[in-house]
Scaffold this active site. Structure first.
Site, mmCIF file in Angstrom:
data_model
loop_
_atom_site.group_PDB
_atom_site.id
_atom_site.type_symbol
_atom_site.label_atom_id
_atom_site.label_comp_id
_atom_site.label_asym_id
_atom_site.label_seq_id
_atom_site.Cartn_x
_atom_site.Cartn_y
_atom_site.Cartn_z
ATOM 1 N N CYS A 135 67.155 73.366 -65.220
ATOM 2 C CA CYS A 135 67.453 72.291 -64.120
ATOM 3 C C CYS A 135 66.284 71.149 -63.902
ATOM 4 O O CYS A 135 66.577 70.069 -63.455
ATOM 5 C CB CYS A 135 67.742 72.676 -62.614
ATOM 6 S SG CYS A 135 65.912 73.478 -61.949
ATOM 7 N N CYS A 195 65.051 78.660 -57.280
ATOM 8 C CA CYS A 195 64.331 77.523 -56.748
ATOM 9 C C CYS A 195 63.014 78.263 -56.054
ATOM 10 O O CYS A 195 61.916 77.813 -56.028
ATOM 11 C CB CYS A 195 64.965 77.146 -55.585
ATOM 12 S SG CYS A 195 66.710 76.363 -56.094
ATOM 13 N N CYS A 248 64.357 70.266 -56.293
ATOM 14 C CA CYS A 248 65.624 70.074 -55.314
ATOM 15 C C CYS A 248 65.048 70.598 -53.854
ATOM 16 O O CYS A 248 64.116 70.859 -53.551
ATOM 17 C CB CYS A 248 66.709 71.300 -55.820
ATOM 18 S SG CYS A 248 66.107 72.945 -55.271
HETATM 19 FE FE1 FES Z 1 66.458 74.025 -59.758
HETATM 20 FE FE2 FES Z 1 66.219 74.169 -57.242
HETATM 21 S S1 FES Z 1 68.099 73.662 -58.583
HETATM 22 S S2 FES Z 1 64.626 74.439 -58.375
#
Ligand code: FES
Length: 165
Positions: free
Chosen positions: A36, A109, A65
């Site tokens: 991500c 996360c 995020c």
């Molecule tokens: Fe990747 Fe939260 S979506 S750290």
């Protein structure tokens, strides 16, 4: 359930705790998620308590995020007063604190926060009373943005550990 988590995350990031670099930190850890693209850096300061070295305070910066920011905010509170070994034993769901169980797509996360914590608490970084760890020179003096800029300017300028999924 999902709305409940979103409310808790929104609450946590409305007034995030311990955000920002720590100039007098004893150690620092940086981690990134290659999937991500989120990144997180965590600073730790120790103190002596009852003959033990415990975490006095921790702070973080994140290009992450909202969930990662919320978990980092909670985790930096939860690890205070713990030894490095105790903090290292904490699982992602424990670091998430009052957010409760995260849905599968958000577990990484919390793992991002755990990864930064592991990097910061790795034995070569535990140098109470020393400004910087010889094993990772310069890490403590850079902000996450500085590191990113430096890393882009010259390859190998930043030590980011990417997590495996
Ligand atoms: Fe990747 Fe939260 S979506 S750290």
């Amino acid at each position: 359930m999902k709305d409940d988590l979103q409310k808790k995350v929104a609450e946590a990031i409305r007034d995030p705790k311990n955000i920002g670099e720590m100039s007098d930190a004893d150690s620092v850890g940086t981690v990134g998620n290659s999937e991500c693209g989120e990144m997180l850096r965590l600073w730790v300061k120790y103190r002596e308590q009852d003959g033990q070295k415990v975490i006095d305070k921790a702070s973080f910066q994140s290009f992450g995020c909202e969930t990662a920011i919320a978990v980092a905010s909670l985790a930096t509170e939860l690890i205070q007063g713990k030894t490095a070994a105790e903090a290292l034993e904490m699982k992602p769901e424990e670091l998430s604190g009052e957010l409760g169980p995260l849905p599968p797509m958000k577990i990484h996360c919390a793992e991002l926060v755990q990864g930064a914590l592991r990097d910061a608490l790795s034995p070569e970084d535990q140098s109470l009373g020393q400004a910087e760890s010889p094993a990772k020179p310069g890490k403590l003096s850079l902000t996450l943005q500085d590191s990113l800029n430096e890393g882009q300017a010259k390859s190998g300028g930043i030590n980011i550990q990417f997590l495996d999924d």
